[in-house]
Design a protein around this motif. Structure first.
Motif, PDB file in Angstrom:
ATOM      1  N   MET A   1       8.947  27.289  25.834  1.00 42.33           N
ATOM      2  CA  MET A   1       8.386  27.215  24.499  1.00 42.33           C
ATOM      3  C   MET A   1       6.883  27.486  24.511  1.00 42.33           C
ATOM      4  O   MET A   1       6.362  28.182  23.635  1.00 42.33           O
ATOM      5  CB  MET A   1       8.675  25.830  23.903  1.00 42.33           C
TER       6      MET A   1
ATOM      7  N   ALA B   1      17.058  28.198  18.972  1.00 41.41           N
ATOM      8  CA  ALA B   1      17.267  27.893  20.391  1.00 41.41           C
ATOM      9  C   ALA B   1      16.884  29.073  21.285  1.00 41.41           C
ATOM     10  O   ALA B   1      17.656  29.532  22.110  1.00 41.41           O
ATOM     11  CB  ALA B   1      18.722  27.480  20.643  1.00 41.41           C
TER      12      ALA B   1
ATOM     13  N   ALA C   1       6.523  26.819  17.060  1.00 37.42           N
ATOM     14  CA  ALA C   1       7.760  26.583  17.803  1.00 37.42           C
ATOM     15  C   ALA C   1       8.962  26.395  16.880  1.00 37.42           C
ATOM     16  O   ALA C   1      10.103  26.495  17.334  1.00 37.42           O
ATOM     17  CB  ALA C   1       7.598  25.352  18.695  1.00 37.42           C
TER      18      ALA C   1
ATOM     19  N   GLU D   1       3.883  22.977  16.913  1.00 36.72           N
ATOM     20  CA  GLU D   1       5.205  22.769  16.322  1.00 36.72           C
ATOM     21  C   GLU D   1       5.498  23.797  15.238  1.00 36.72           C
ATOM     22  O   GLU D   1       6.646  24.177  15.013  1.00 36.72           O
ATOM     23  CB  GLU D   1       5.326  21.357  15.756  1.00 36.72           C
TER      24      GLU D   1
ATOM     25  N   ARG E   1      13.948  18.507  10.112  1.00 37.11           N
ATOM     26  CA  ARG E   1      12.752  18.907  10.853  1.00 37.11           C
ATOM     27  C   ARG E   1      11.532  19.113   9.983  1.00 37.11           C
ATOM     28  O   ARG E   1      10.411  19.115  10.480  1.00 37.11           O
ATOM     29  CB  ARG E   1      13.027  20.201  11.622  1.00 37.11           C
TER      30      ARG E   1
ATOM     31  N   ARG F   1      12.765  26.922  17.986  1.00 33.63           N
ATOM     32  CA  ARG F   1      13.642  25.759  18.201  1.00 33.63           C
ATOM     33  C   ARG F   1      14.921  25.893  17.389  1.00 33.63           C
ATOM     34  O   ARG F   1      16.020  25.636  17.872  1.00 33.63           O
ATOM     35  CB  ARG F   1      12.937  24.467  17.759  1.00 33.63           C
TER      36      ARG F   1
END
Ligand SMILES: Nc1ncnc2c1ncn2[C@@H]1O[C@H](COP(=O)(O)OP(=O)(O)OP(=O)(O)O)[C@@H](O)[C@H]1O
Ligand SMILES: [Mg+2]
Lengths: 291, 259
Positions: free
Chosen positions: B128, B121, B114, B111, A193, B118
């Motif tokens: 989100m 989870a 987040a 992102e 990621r 993420r």
């Protein structure tokens, strides 16, 4: 003092001259390609040359359609890319993130050694080991197929892709890794990621350069792909590539004949493909550095 | 020192007999301290005294350093952080870290915030988008950035980047925020704003902040620890430590006689 300045000047001019000469060389080679190759378009229109489905250079009348060769090159190269890209990225991740100490050095050296194997040697191993394996595994009449070429070429592309990808990964600032890990990401999450996206442009460049090497590869492909100039329908058929065609037929042509200039025209096509690939790779590498 | 604070609430973090070695180098010596919930604890001391090392013990970031060896205990809500039953990722979710140089990921603002959610989870329960909005609100960035969520985080000012890094932590709902010189890359005005943010975050989070700047420690912290050559020379309420230091080394340091 004067003498020293003069020496500086001479050295500078020499360096400049050698820089310019390399550009001049490229231009001259390209000009030569054009001069020898363009003549074929007086007999065959460009469209028929690129999209023609038949390559019968010595029939009467001859047919110079390179579509089967383009397809052959694309299939072998595409197959090699599909095989080598995931493997190479995984190896690069392993070298830069997972392996430590001597294991890391050993892997790096191993990959570099791989680059040093002459392609004819890889081709030879392919013919004696890989081709029979593939023939038996898929019950084929011959083991000389696009797949055989792809697998061998994948090994040739790997060192390039691995080492450039690894450079790109090492260039990712340590802060990104620390931030990801400190947020509770696992090592795998950190790699997929953060690391891979952060190194994306370098990785694209690595893939392009690896693919560029594969497209230009001749010897191993000629030995391994069966050299049948037909439009292939699967990886398990013999194919013939652009490069193999030039290498195989150059000796039998009469200088200045249509066949001769058709081969040079193939050279122009190859040059154009390689050039665009390198250009794209360069753009991506620059994007990495600019950041 | 008792494990229970004056107010009677149990501490969030307790450090007992903590020692750390980098190879042969003894970097932390017999550290003993207690960190209270919803308070700002500052760690001060001269360069190289082990402030960052101590901070990195709390979320086990020193695990990444091969030569580092730790002994002693750190308890988070009474439980050893090295308890094999508590996964490392859970510890790091509860104990987040802000670094000296703002280090947002080369991804979009959205992102970035987040990311942690993420990874853990967390978005299943709340969306989100909501987590991102709430986290950016918490650090005072929502109004400025709500129309730029898709832009790269690397285009923000340093102060905004540091706030974003804090928002990224807040998004995973930690209990403790560790900050290693969070303002040292910022100009004085940005520093003032981030200090304000730290004071505001105190309402919900337990904060441990390393700083080189004694005025900063005095301004933002409730407790201060003075580290010197790997030793916790003095630890106590900030006001008392600065006005009435018990140890001559603390006094020498805060009056600027060395360091
Ligand atoms: N990875 C490491 N390996 C070996 N020694 C280290 C390592 N990290 C830090 N040290 C040493 O440990 C000591 C404490 O370092 P640390 O970074 O904790 O200091 P600090 O108080 O945070 O200093 P600064 O104010 O400069 O950030 C220093 O002497 C440093 O040289
Ligand atoms: Mg430090």
């Amino acid at each position: 003092m004067r003498w020293r300045q003069a020496r500086e000047w001479v050295i500078e001019q020499l360096i400049r001259a050698s820089g310019i000469s390399s550009i001049v060389m490229v231009v001259l080679i390209f000009a030569f390609l054009l001069k020898e190759g363009l003549a074929v378009f007086q007999t065959v229109p460009l469209g028929d040359f690129l999209a023609g489905q038949r390559w019968y250079p010595i029939s009467e009348p001859p047919r110079f359609g390179i579509l089967p060769l383009l397809c052959g090159s694309a299939l072998v190269t595409g197959g090699a890319a599909l095989l080598s890209v995931p493997l190479s990225i995984a190896s690069a991740l392993c070298i830069s993130e997972i392996a430590k100490g001597w294991a890391k050095e050993a892997l790096k050296t191993g990959i570099e050694l791989f680059a040093a194997i002459p392609s004819v040697v890889l081709g030879f191993i392919g013919v004696t080991v890989l081709a029979p394996l593939i023939r038996q595994a898929f019950h084929l009449p011959t083991g000389l197929t696009a797949l055989t070429g792809s697998i061998t070429l994948a090994f040739m592309a790997m060192p390039t892709i691995v080492s450039i990808t690894e450079d790109a990964l090492s260039a990712v600032p340590r802060g990104y890794r620390e931030a990801a890990v400190a947020l509770g990401a696992t090592r795998w999450q950190m790699m997929t990621r953060v690391l891979l996206p952060a190194a994306a442009s370098g990785i694209v460049a690595a893939v392009m350069l690896g693919v560029g090497r594969v497209i230009g590869e001749t010897m191993a492909v000629m030995m391994l792909t069966g050299n049948a100039a037909v439009i292939p329908h699967s990886l398990l058929q013999p194919v013939r590539t652009l490069t193999a065609t030039i290498a195989a037929e150059m000796g039998e042509t009469v200088r200045g004949s249509d066949h001769y200039s058709a081969l040079f025209a193939i050279g122009i096509v190859l040059f154009a493909i390689s050039f665009s690939i390198n250009l794209v790779a360069d753009l991506f590498l620059h994007r990495t550095r600019a950041r | 020192m008792s494990a229970v604070s004056d107010a009677g609430t149990p501490p969030v973090l307790e450090v007992h007999d903590l020692n750390l070695w980098y190879g042969d180098f003894h970097a932390l010596k017999q550290i003993h301290m207690v960190i209270q919930a919803c308070q700002v604890t500052a760690l001060i001391g001269p360069s190289g005294c082990g402030k960052s090392t101590l901070l990195r013990c709390f979320n086990r970031m020193n695990d990444l350093i091969e030569s580092a060896r730790v002994s002693g205990r750190i308890l988070l809500d009474g439980r050893d952080i090295r308890d094999p039953l508590v996964p490392l990722v859970t510890l790091r979710k509860r104990v987040g870290m802000v670094f000296q140089r703002p280090n947002p990921f080369p991804l979009s603002v959205f992102e970035n915030v987040a990311f942690g959610a993420r990874v853990h989870a967390l978005a299943a329960r709340t969306g989100m988008a909501e987590i991102v909005e709430r986290s950016l609100h918490a650090v005072g960035l929502w109004d400025t950035l709500k129309d730029r969520l898709r832009h790269s985080a690397l285009g923000l000012s340093l102060e905004q980047q540091q706030r974003l890094c804090i928002a990224r932590l807040v998004a995973v709902q930690p209990d403790v925020l560790l900050m290693d010189e969070p303002c040292s890359a910022l100009d004085p005005i940005a520093t003032g704003k981030v200090e304000e943010l730290i004071r505001a975050l105190k309402a919900r989070y337990t904060i441990v902040v390393v700083t080189h700047n004694m005025q900063q420690a005095a301004r933002i912290s409730d407790y201060t620890g003075f580290l010197f050559l790997g030793e916790m020379v003095e630890f106590g309420p900030t006001g008392a430590l600065f006005t009435n230091p018990r140890d001559p080394r603390t006094e020498a340091y805060i009056t600027g006689r060395f360091g």
